[in-house]
Motif scaffolding. Sequence first.
Motif, PDB file in Angstrom:
ATOM      1  N   ALA A   1      22.454  -0.079 -30.726  1.00  0.00           N
ATOM      2  CA  ALA A   1      21.921  -1.440 -30.850  1.00  0.00           C
ATOM      3  C   ALA A   1      20.584  -1.579 -30.136  1.00  0.00           C
ATOM      4  O   ALA A   1      19.663  -2.228 -30.638  1.00  0.00           O
ATOM      5  N   LEU A   2      20.452  -0.957 -28.990  1.00  0.00           N
ATOM      6  CA  LEU A   2      19.198  -1.050 -28.251  1.00  0.00           C
ATOM      7  C   LEU A   2      18.043  -0.419 -29.020  1.00  0.00           C
ATOM      8  O   LEU A   2      16.930  -0.952 -29.054  1.00  0.00           O
ATOM      9  N   LEU A   3      18.296   0.724 -29.677  1.00  0.00           N
ATOM     10  CA  LEU A   3      17.246   1.372 -30.453  1.00  0.00           C
ATOM     11  C   LEU A   3      16.920   0.574 -31.709  1.00  0.00           C
ATOM     12  O   LEU A   3      15.753   0.438 -32.096  1.00  0.00           O
ATOM     13  N   THR A   4      17.954   0.046 -32.351  1.00  0.00           N
ATOM     14  CA  THR A   4      17.725  -0.725 -33.577  1.00  0.00           C
ATOM     15  C   THR A   4      16.896  -1.970 -33.305  1.00  0.00           C
ATOM     16  O   THR A   4      16.000  -2.332 -34.082  1.00  0.00           O
ATOM     17  N   GLU A   5      17.163  -2.634 -32.185  1.00  0.00           N
ATOM     18  CA  GLU A   5      16.501  -3.900 -31.878  1.00  0.00           C
ATOM     19  C   GLU A   5      15.423  -3.744 -30.816  1.00  0.00           C
ATOM     20  O   GLU A   5      15.012  -4.717 -30.173  1.00  0.00           O
ATOM     21  N   ALA A   6      14.921  -2.515 -30.643  1.00  0.00           N
ATOM     22  CA  ALA A   6      13.963  -2.254 -29.569  1.00  0.00           C
ATOM     23  C   ALA A   6      12.702  -3.101 -29.693  1.00  0.00           C
ATOM     24  O   ALA A   6      12.092  -3.472 -28.682  1.00  0.00           O
ATOM     25  N   ALA A   7      12.292  -3.410 -30.929  1.00  0.00           N
ATOM     26  CA  ALA A   7      11.079  -4.214 -31.107  1.00  0.00           C
ATOM     27  C   ALA A   7      11.238  -5.604 -30.508  1.00  0.00           C
ATOM     28  O   ALA A   7      10.245  -6.248 -30.144  1.00  0.00           O
ATOM     29  N   ASP A   8      12.478  -6.085 -30.387  1.00  0.00           N
ATOM     30  CA  ASP A   8      12.701  -7.436 -29.868  1.00  0.00           C
ATOM     31  C   ASP A   8      12.689  -7.509 -28.345  1.00  0.00           C
ATOM     32  O   ASP A   8      12.355  -8.551 -27.782  1.00  0.00           O
ATOM     33  N   TRP A   9      13.049  -6.418 -27.658  1.00  0.00           N
ATOM     34  CA  TRP A   9      13.205  -6.504 -26.208  1.00  0.00           C
ATOM     35  C   TRP A   9      12.323  -5.541 -25.416  1.00  0.00           C
ATOM     36  O   TRP A   9      11.991  -5.792 -24.263  1.00  0.00           O
ATOM     37  N   LEU A  10      11.889  -4.432 -26.063  1.00  0.00           N
ATOM     38  CA  LEU A  10      11.160  -3.417 -25.312  1.00  0.00           C
ATOM     39  C   LEU A  10       9.656  -3.447 -25.559  1.00  0.00           C
ATOM     40  O   LEU A  10       8.876  -2.982 -24.720  1.00  0.00           O
ATOM     41  N   LEU A  11       9.246  -4.004 -26.713  1.00  0.00           N
ATOM     42  CA  LEU A  11       7.841  -3.914 -27.115  1.00  0.00           C
ATOM     43  C   LEU A  11       6.866  -4.414 -26.045  1.00  0.00           C
ATOM     44  O   LEU A  11       5.855  -3.740 -25.773  1.00  0.00           O
ATOM     45  N   PRO A  12       7.090  -5.563 -25.402  1.00  0.00           N
ATOM     46  CA  PRO A  12       6.103  -6.029 -24.402  1.00  0.00           C
ATOM     47  C   PRO A  12       5.900  -5.056 -23.248  1.00  0.00           C
ATOM     48  O   PRO A  12       4.841  -5.061 -22.605  1.00  0.00           O
ATOM     49  N   TYR A  13       6.888  -4.218 -22.980  1.00  0.00           N
ATOM     50  CA  TYR A  13       6.799  -3.296 -21.853  1.00  0.00           C
ATOM     51  C   TYR A  13       6.121  -1.979 -22.239  1.00  0.00           C
ATOM     52  O   TYR A  13       5.999  -1.081 -21.413  1.00  0.00           O
ATOM     53  N   LEU A  14       5.714  -1.865 -23.536  1.00  0.00           N
ATOM     54  CA  LEU A  14       5.052  -0.647 -24.002  1.00  0.00           C
ATOM     55  C   LEU A  14       3.545  -0.809 -24.125  1.00  0.00           C
ATOM     56  O   LEU A  14       2.861   0.103 -24.596  1.00  0.00           O
ATOM     57  N   ILE A  15       3.024  -1.974 -23.763  1.00  0.00           N
ATOM     58  CA  ILE A  15       1.584  -2.172 -23.785  1.00  0.00           C
ATOM     59  C   ILE A  15       0.938  -1.174 -22.815  1.00  0.00           C
ATOM     60  O   ILE A  15       1.306  -1.096 -21.643  1.00  0.00           O
ATOM     61  N   GLY A  16       0.002  -0.399 -23.326  1.00  0.00           N
ATOM     62  CA  GLY A  16      -0.671   0.599 -22.496  1.00  0.00           C
ATOM     63  C   GLY A  16       0.022   1.934 -22.437  1.00  0.00           C
ATOM     64  O   GLY A  16      -0.513   2.879 -21.858  1.00  0.00           O
ATOM     65  N   VAL A  17       1.205   2.060 -23.020  1.00  0.00           N
ATOM     66  CA  VAL A  17       1.953   3.324 -23.004  1.00  0.00           C
ATOM     67  C   VAL A  17       1.512   4.158 -24.208  1.00  0.00           C
ATOM     68  O   VAL A  17       1.556   3.702 -25.347  1.00  0.00           O
ATOM     69  N   ARG A  18       1.085   5.411 -23.983  1.00  0.00           N
ATOM     70  CA  ARG A  18       0.564   6.230 -25.083  1.00  0.00           C
ATOM     71  C   ARG A  18       1.212   7.614 -25.160  1.00  0.00           C
ATOM     72  O   ARG A  18       1.196   8.226 -26.210  1.00  0.00           O
ATOM     73  N   THR A  19       1.746   8.133 -24.061  1.00  0.00           N
ATOM     74  CA  THR A  19       2.208   9.522 -24.027  1.00  0.00           C
ATOM     75  C   THR A  19       3.701   9.606 -23.754  1.00  0.00           C
ATOM     76  O   THR A  19       4.337   8.645 -23.314  1.00  0.00           O
TER      77      THR A  19
END
Length: 810
Positions: free
Chosen positions: A657-675
Amino acid sequence: MALPIDSVLPELLATLRTARQAVLQAPPGAGKTTRVPLALLDAGFLEGRILMLEPRRLAARAAAERMAETLGERVGATVGYRMRGAAQTGRATRIEVVTEGILTRMLQSDPSLDGIGAILFDEFHERSLNADLGLALALEAREALRDDLVLLPMSATLDAAPVAALMGGAPVVTAEGRSFPVEIIHRDAPIGSRRLEDVVTESVLRALKETAASVLVFLPGAREIRRVEALLSTHAIPADIAPLYGALPFDIQRRAIAAPPEGKRKVVLATAIAETSLTIEGVDCVVDAGRARRARFDPASGMSRLVTERASRAEATQRAGRAGRLRPGRCYRLWTKGEEGAFPAFTPPEIAVADLAPLALELALWGDPSGTSLPLLTPPPDGALAEAQALLRRLGATGRDGRITDHGRTLARLPVHPRLGHMLERAGRGAAPLAALLSERDPLRSAPADLALRLRALDGERSGQGEVDKAALHQIRTEAKRLARLAPEWRAQSPAEAVALAYPDRIGLRRSGDAPRWLLSSGKGAALPPDDPLAGQRLLVATELDGDAREAKIRLALPISEAELRAVHGEEIVWHDVAEWSRRERVVVARQQERFGALVLQDRHWRSAPPDVLARAALDGVRDLGLPWTAGAQRLRSRAELYRRAGGVIADCSEAALLTEAADWLLPYLIGVRTAAEIRSIDLTEPLRARIGWDVLARLDRAMPAAFVTPLGRALPIDYRGDVPAVSARVQELFGTEAHPTVGPKHLPLQITLLSPAGRPVQVTTDLPGFWAGSYADVAKEMRARYPKHPWPDDPLLADPTLRAKRRKG
């Protein structure tokens, strides 16, 4: 001469007079092809012409000639024929023998079939796509417009019941065959790794030695026929060799089926063209290689391929029956009796395995793009039909709703595949030689893949590459002239541009590396042998591939320049901003690419990519690498999951469920993450807390606390990863604890691992009072000897909790 069909003609005619339909079962040699149309004409109850469909041009022409000979007339009088590029009919013609596609054209042009009284479907058991479609369209036309139309499928081996049911309960009339016994001779051992043509040649020589008759040999295709012909020509055999396959000129085919001169024998090397319909004079011996070559369409690759496979048992029966038509005969089967069980029972209907683009165009023209309302004996496979419909939309033959366009109506009138019809319409008459070349057999055998060599051969130039098939060249030139008359006026386009119009999905861009491999615009792969002259081309158009789903072998192609590609497909070449996760480099890659389908024509860095777009690409990196769990984040997830299983209302925190809905809860924490390293360094604790929500977190902390507080006030982290929550604590730290600690709405007991002063497990319990009253005494006895400096009271419930050793005396 009386034939077996004669005995059932009165019953058949009476049935057709009253029911206007029937299914006729009559084995090969019964006489149905030539006797039934003439008997129906003589019966006198029909108004209009009789159409008889034949699956092959040779059979259609031969049947018309035989019936005309029976009437003592020339072809084109009472009996005539029509086929692609040839017709012999007149005003007095009452029986027309036509190839199967002719009926479809007639029905699409005039569904009422004005002037037609009956349609006979000869050899319906072969289940060609055109015969299936023709019967379905005729049934619809009769129901809506022509209740007087007579329909008669005629079959040699097909189970008649499904066909009769499709026709609404049509009567079945069966004729007994007149066949002589055929001695079947199997091989003693499988062919194994031996070449098929060597084994066939040996068997033909044996048959000529052991019998006095002419020999009919069944081979999968023209290539094998040429090889066996070459091998036999090295032997002084007492017979003439006669090849027989569909691409040969008619006069050569006619010599193959004619009786040999008095006192002479012949060896007919034939494909499946000789299985039914045709009577080959003088034959009472058959050699069957047990192979058949068929076209197979793969929706996954969007390509057809010719495959050589085992013949079906029904085909083997048909072939053997050719030896017993006129007298007792013999059949040499080039397989063992044991191998026969692995043969398929029947050949699959063409609609189940063919490229369905022509069918999809006919369905759209009929007004039923899906074909769901048509009475088809076998429905088209969903995948192949969807692939065909997608191609028609790309060619502009249908709209988004699947309905036919004006361009599609034009393509439907052209006697070529929709791809080639589109090329003719857009490129004009100059593309007629190409359309003919791509419709017929390759005129250069064993030549490199370049189509330009074939075009030069059509112009009479000798390239010196490959063996020239003069009969094929003649057929292509004749067809090119016919197609040029049907095409619009000349339009200035190169051969490469014309071919790119027909095959927009097969334009290939060479991959990096030394091997000659291309990525096609459809996204599939294709390759050439390293020594092919086209191996160094950056761009090419592949017109024929072997259909391999992973990486197809290119058989025919033309090089194309980028300017030519832009000239015909410029509107489809567009720039794309692409930010994606590179699985190879484990990093977010941001590019601006000019693309044609899957091909990247230009590529540059996307320096101004928005942060949220890059974050979405990083999200694919998370899906690739997996969620980066820290110990604290894992404990929070485990608490939440146990709480949910215990009946608490909380967001699903399972890995899926976390992977399926990752865009809803994790996306803001990936700003600036590239590697990959940056992804692995993310602490998911805070994102998870935000996903759960603060109100729910408060309930979770009360119900499923993160830690167990010991009597000494120490907070020990609770492990929620197992089936039950668990904690570890020193025995002395729990002295005085009377009730076992629990968590959650269902008061689940903590699983406590009791530790020695050295931190080693001494007992696991979910019932602390029971432990004090029971096994504690034994544990204490053992521990006093091992750890004498630590307290081990007789009554732990009266002792104070401690983590210290006993005070020293004095």
